[in-house]
Design a protein around this motif. Structure first.
Motif, PDB file in Angstrom:
ATOM      1  N   PHE A   1       0.818  -1.208   0.000  1.00 29.00           N
ATOM      2  CA  PHE A   1       0.000   0.000   0.000  1.00 29.00           C
ATOM      3  C   PHE A   1       0.856   1.264   0.000  1.00 29.00           C
ATOM      4  N   THR A   2       2.014   1.212   0.642  1.00 32.67           N
ATOM      5  CA  THR A   2       2.893   2.387   0.663  1.00 32.67           C
ATOM      6  C   THR A   2       3.295   2.770  -0.743  1.00 32.67           C
ATOM      7  N   GLN A   3       3.787   1.792  -1.511  1.00 31.76           N
ATOM      8  CA  GLN A   3       4.221   2.093  -2.875  1.00 31.76           C
ATOM      9  C   GLN A   3       3.041   2.399  -3.784  1.00 31.76           C
ATOM     10  N   ILE A   4       1.914   1.747  -3.547  1.00 31.64           N
ATOM     11  CA  ILE A   4       0.720   2.061  -4.333  1.00 31.64           C
ATOM     12  C   ILE A   4       0.333   3.519  -4.133  1.00 31.64           C
TER      13      ILE A   4
ATOM     14  N   GLY B   1      -0.774   0.511 -11.819  1.00 28.57           N
ATOM     15  CA  GLY B   1      -1.458  -0.752 -12.110  1.00 28.57           C
ATOM     16  C   GLY B   1      -0.583  -1.957 -11.830  1.00 28.57           C
ATOM     17  N   THR B   2       0.694  -1.875 -12.210  1.00 32.43           N
ATOM     18  CA  THR B   2       1.597  -2.997 -11.989  1.00 32.43           C
ATOM     19  C   THR B   2       1.860  -3.199 -10.501  1.00 32.43           C
ATOM     20  N   THR B   3       1.967  -2.106  -9.764  1.00 32.04           N
ATOM     21  CA  THR B   3       2.178  -2.222  -8.318  1.00 32.04           C
ATOM     22  C   THR B   3       0.994  -2.910  -7.652  1.00 32.04           C
TER      23      THR B   3
ATOM     24  N   PHE C   1       8.850  -3.161 -14.368  1.00 32.71           N
ATOM     25  CA  PHE C   1       9.747  -4.018 -13.585  1.00 32.71           C
ATOM     26  C   PHE C   1      10.057  -3.402 -12.229  1.00 32.71           C
ATOM     27  N   PHE C   2      10.162  -2.085 -12.173  1.00 26.12           N
ATOM     28  CA  PHE C   2      10.368  -1.431 -10.879  1.00 26.12           C
ATOM     29  C   PHE C   2       9.201  -1.717  -9.940  1.00 26.12           C
ATOM     30  N   ALA C   3       7.996  -1.702 -10.469  1.00 22.08           N
ATOM     31  CA  ALA C   3       6.801  -1.811  -9.640  1.00 22.08           C
ATOM     32  C   ALA C   3       6.614  -3.193  -9.025  1.00 22.08           C
ATOM     33  N   ILE C   4       7.223  -4.244  -9.594  1.00 25.56           N
ATOM     34  CA  ILE C   4       7.003  -5.588  -9.052  1.00 25.56           C
ATOM     35  C   ILE C   4       7.989  -5.952  -7.948  1.00 25.56           C
ATOM     36  N   GLY C   5       9.025  -5.138  -7.750  1.00 24.69           N
ATOM     37  CA  GLY C   5      10.009  -5.512  -6.748  1.00 24.69           C
ATOM     38  C   GLY C   5      10.650  -4.348  -6.031  1.00 24.69           C
ATOM     39  N   LEU C   6      11.500  -3.617  -6.730  1.00 26.80           N
ATOM     40  CA  LEU C   6      12.239  -2.538  -6.094  1.00 26.80           C
ATOM     41  C   LEU C   6      11.337  -1.437  -5.558  1.00 26.80           C
ATOM     42  N   GLY C   7      10.138  -1.293  -6.116  1.00 24.30           N
ATOM     43  CA  GLY C   7       9.226  -0.280  -5.603  1.00 24.30           C
ATOM     44  C   GLY C   7       8.706  -0.616  -4.215  1.00 24.30           C
ATOM     45  N   PRO C   8       7.912  -1.684  -4.057  1.00 24.06           N
ATOM     46  CA  PRO C   8       7.278  -1.944  -2.755  1.00 24.06           C
ATOM     47  C   PRO C   8       8.103  -2.750  -1.766  1.00 24.06           C
ATOM     48  N   VAL C   9       8.938  -3.677  -2.237  1.00 22.98           N
ATOM     49  CA  VAL C   9       9.535  -4.661  -1.324  1.00 22.98           C
ATOM     50  C   VAL C   9      10.509  -4.060  -0.306  1.00 22.98           C
ATOM     51  N   PRO C  10      11.379  -3.108  -0.686  1.00 19.13           N
ATOM     52  CA  PRO C  10      12.282  -2.562   0.339  1.00 19.13           C
ATOM     53  C   PRO C  10      11.557  -1.989   1.545  1.00 19.13           C
TER      54      PRO C  10
END
Length: 525
Positions: free
Chosen positions: A174-177, A371-373, A425-434
């Motif tokens: 939710f943070t990255q969204i 959308g990807t996030t 590609f940023f949205a599936i990992g480096l965006g939310p996971v950290p």
């Protein structure tokens, strides 16, 4: 029962939405200068019939056609270096507050710091809206940065503490969204309002969001995890947790995991809690009556939680040091793989390089990012945090290489596709996971300080990209001829950070605590 479950879900989502208005404003202010850059800096002016209305409203109906210029200028003359500094000073404020927010939220909770961030956003937005010079605009950006830095430390903590344990990966996104939603809002506004004095309305809307956040927080409770661990107030912590989970939910196991004892209260304490919450009276004859006189004072529960570790203490602690290295590394990877070269500079960077309006493409980019996030939010819980980060880094590296080559050889359609894939590609990992991992690599006594290290590293890396990208991009293009050379650098960074993650970042999915994450065993004797 289904209705009660629905009510609980709605309540939880409402708490998430209100709390994540802070990160939403981070994204909003991060990208607010992208689309109107040329108008703000007096590089271009597009006449519009809206100009008269904007000037009329802003200047309270003044009939003088020069009033807009005298009171609120349509642009602020500045050099490219001035604009880079104004863009980057946002991250300076973010760095300062990110470093301070961890210890502050550890000692004062989550609710009060979130209210303070709303105040920074509100004042900063007002200053920006009425700015008529570079220093005043920089001051507004700095104040908004203070709100942003603290928000991106505090809100992920709060979400991880109120989200159901098995869905923390999902709700952690939710943070990255929200950040992406903020970016989309400001890019869309920029597409329509990047002319004359209308760009000031973009900045003013940031103030409206800040006021909404401050009001919404009035119905948001303090974190039950912080209440239990920092204050030892088990009654209040359990009451809040029960309210969030629903009155019929069994929270004993989760309450125990908060470090609040065995998860069950003594009879009288539990009865008082049930009465306060309006739950059904116990049918156990041995239980004390809910409305009867107390025969003895409530027992005092010893508070045995570990003291919270400070910003410097987590680095000196040998158990926390590997986590600090890991979170700092993945936060640098998040920024140095190049995402903010697109978010902050896409309109000016991609102008004349793509087959469509760069401002319109920026909106499309933001939609894909959001959308990807959202679509990828279950992935960290399904495939693991580390797997998602690695897939994200590799995908961004390949996209950077493709973008560099397509720009050099003027393959405009391929350039547009590469940009969209880069963001996806940023949205599936480096965006939310950290944001998720920073609270999973250490114990509760070190979470606040670790989040400060993580977000501090993120803002340092963001500053480097925000300030140096336009300078390095222009220098490389002048020295080597053509454009796109800077994306070879980002491709190289992707290789570097993929190696770092493989070596230094453990998987946290499904692990009950930091000891299990790092494969440690503790003596119990």
């Amino acid at each position: 029962m289904a209705s009660a479950l629905c009510d609980v879900t709605v309540y939880l989502v409402v708490l998430m939405v209100i709390s994540t208005l802070g990160p939403l404003q981070f994204g909003f202010h991060l990208a607010e200068l992208n689309a109107p850059q040329d108008v703000i800096t007096c590089q271009s002016k597009q006449s519009s019939t809206i100009e008269t209305l904007v000037s009329y409203v802003i200047n309270k109906g003044t009939a003088d056609p020069d009033a807009s210029t005298s009171k609120l200028s349509e642009c602020i003359p500045m050099t490219p270096s001035d604009f880079a500094a104004i863009s980057a000073v946002f991250t300076v404020g973010g760095l300062i507050s990110a470093l301070a927010a961890g210890p502050f939220t550890s000692s004062r909770g989550r609710w009060l710091p979130m209210q303070i961030t709303a105040a920074f956003y509100l004042v900063g937005s007002v200053v920006e809206t009425f700015a008529s010079s570079v220093p005043i605009m920089a001051l507004g950006r700095f104040l908004n940065g203070l709100g942003a830095g603290a928000s991106t430390v505090i809100v992920p903590l709060y979400i991880s503490e109120i989200a159901p344990p098995k869905q923390r990966g999902f709700f952690g996104a939710f943070t990255q969204i929200s950040i992406n939603m903020g970016i989309l809002i400001t890019q869309t506004l920029g597409y329509f309002l990047s002319h004359d004095a209308a760009w000031r309305w973009i900045l003013a809307i940031g103030g409206v969001i800040a006021a909404t956040q401050a009001l919404g927080l009035l119905i948001v409770p303090e974190s039950p995890a912080w209440t239990a661990s920092a204050t030892g107030d088990r009654v209040r912590a359990r009451r809040v947790l029960q309210r969030i989970r629903g009155k019929h939910a069994n929270i004993d196991e989760e309450f125990e995991a908060l470090g609040a004892g065995d998860g069950k209260m003594p009879g009288e304490e539990e009865a008082l809690l049930l009465a306060a919450e309006g739950f059904e009276e116990s049918t156990d004859a041995s239980a004390p009556p809910l409305n009867g006189p107390s025969l003895s004072p409530p027992p005092i529960i010893p508070h045995s939680e570990k003291p919270h570790l400070g910003f410097a203490e987590v680095v000196r602690d040998p158990l926390c040091r590997p986590a600090i290295i890991a979170v700092v590394g993945i936060m640098f990877a998040q920024q140095l793989c190049g995402i903010n070269s697109i978010i902050m500079y896409s309109v000016s960077l991609l102008r004349d390089l793509l087959p469509t309006s760069s401002a319109l493409l920026t909106i499309i980019i933001s939609i894909i990012n959001l959308g990807t996030t959202i679509a990828g939010s279950p992935l960290p819980d399904k495939f693991g945090r580390k797997t998602c980060i690695l897939a994200s880094i590799v995908g961004q590296g390949v996209s950077s290489l493709t973008l560099a080559l397509s720009i050099m050889f003027e393959l405009k359609v391929l350039s547009a596709i590469a940009v969209l894939l880069f963001v996806a590609f940023f949205a599936i990992g480096l965006g939310p996971v950290p944001f998720i991992m920073a609270s999973e690599l250490v114990g509760p006594e070190a979470v606040g300080a670790t989040q400060s290290w993580a977000l501090g590293a993120s803002y340092v890396a963001t500053f480097l990209v925000a300030y140096l990208f336009p300078i390095v991009n222009e220098a490389l293009n002048d020295a080597l001829g053509g454009a796109g050379w800077v994306y070879f650098i980002f491709a190289g960074f992707a290789v570097l950070w993929a190696g770092f993650v493989l070596r230094n970042v453990p998987e946290t999915r499904g692990k009950k605590d930091a000891d299990e994450v790092w494969g440690r065993t503790r003596r119990t004797d």
